[in-house]
Motif scaffolding. Sequence first.
Motif, mmCIF file in Angstrom:
data_model
loop_
_atom_site.group_PDB
_atom_site.id
_atom_site.type_symbol
_atom_site.label_atom_id
_atom_site.label_comp_id
_atom_site.label_asym_id
_atom_site.label_seq_id
_atom_site.Cartn_x
_atom_site.Cartn_y
_atom_site.Cartn_z
ATOM 1 N N UNK A 165 0.838 -1.201 0.000
ATOM 2 C CA UNK A 165 0.000 0.000 0.000
ATOM 3 C C UNK A 165 0.873 1.252 0.000
ATOM 4 N N UNK A 166 1.888 1.273 0.852
ATOM 5 C CA UNK A 166 2.775 2.436 0.909
ATOM 6 C C UNK A 166 3.523 2.635 -0.399
ATOM 7 N N UNK A 167 3.926 1.539 -1.028
ATOM 8 C CA UNK A 167 4.605 1.658 -2.316
ATOM 9 C C UNK A 167 3.650 2.244 -3.360
ATOM 10 N N UNK B 231 2.752 9.676 -5.703
ATOM 11 C CA UNK B 231 3.381 10.950 -5.342
ATOM 12 C C UNK B 231 4.593 11.257 -6.202
ATOM 13 N N UNK B 232 5.423 10.237 -6.463
ATOM 14 C CA UNK B 232 6.631 10.438 -7.259
ATOM 15 C C UNK B 232 6.916 9.166 -8.057
ATOM 16 N N UNK B 233 6.358 9.054 -9.259
ATOM 17 C CA UNK B 233 6.484 7.823 -10.051
ATOM 18 C C UNK B 233 7.918 7.445 -10.417
ATOM 19 N N UNK B 234 8.833 8.403 -10.399
ATOM 20 C CA UNK B 234 10.207 8.114 -10.798
ATOM 21 C C UNK B 234 11.056 7.548 -9.657
ATOM 22 N N UNK B 235 10.592 7.672 -8.433
ATOM 23 C CA UNK B 235 11.342 7.175 -7.277
ATOM 24 C C UNK B 235 11.009 5.706 -7.052
ATOM 25 N N UNK B 236 12.026 4.865 -6.904
ATOM 26 C CA UNK B 236 11.820 3.435 -6.686
ATOM 27 C C UNK B 236 12.091 3.116 -5.215
ATOM 28 N N UNK B 237 11.027 3.092 -4.427
ATOM 29 C CA UNK B 237 11.161 2.883 -2.987
ATOM 30 C C UNK B 237 11.721 1.501 -2.670
ATOM 31 N N UNK B 238 11.320 0.472 -3.419
ATOM 32 C CA UNK B 238 11.799 -0.879 -3.146
ATOM 33 C C UNK B 238 13.302 -0.987 -3.397
#
Length: 69
Positions: A28-30, A36-43
């Motif tokens: 869900x957080x991902x 919010x920021x499609x270019x940032x890869x949180x994983x």
Amino acid sequence: MHRLLEHVRRHKVNIDGNVTTVMVTTLVLEGWQRKLDPEYDAMSALQRLLFKVDWAESLFYTMEGVMAP
């Protein structure tokens, strides 16, 4: 994680509720992060953080201390 959950369901493996909650919350957080920021890869960022050599050594040292007689 999606593939992992597919295998779990296919092979009828039970996962502890707490682990499942963490997995679903992470997904869900991902999803929110991607909106919010499609270019940032949180994983990818999380992987880099969790699999640092120093982090692994620190965890091993901590585990040794907990398991010591």
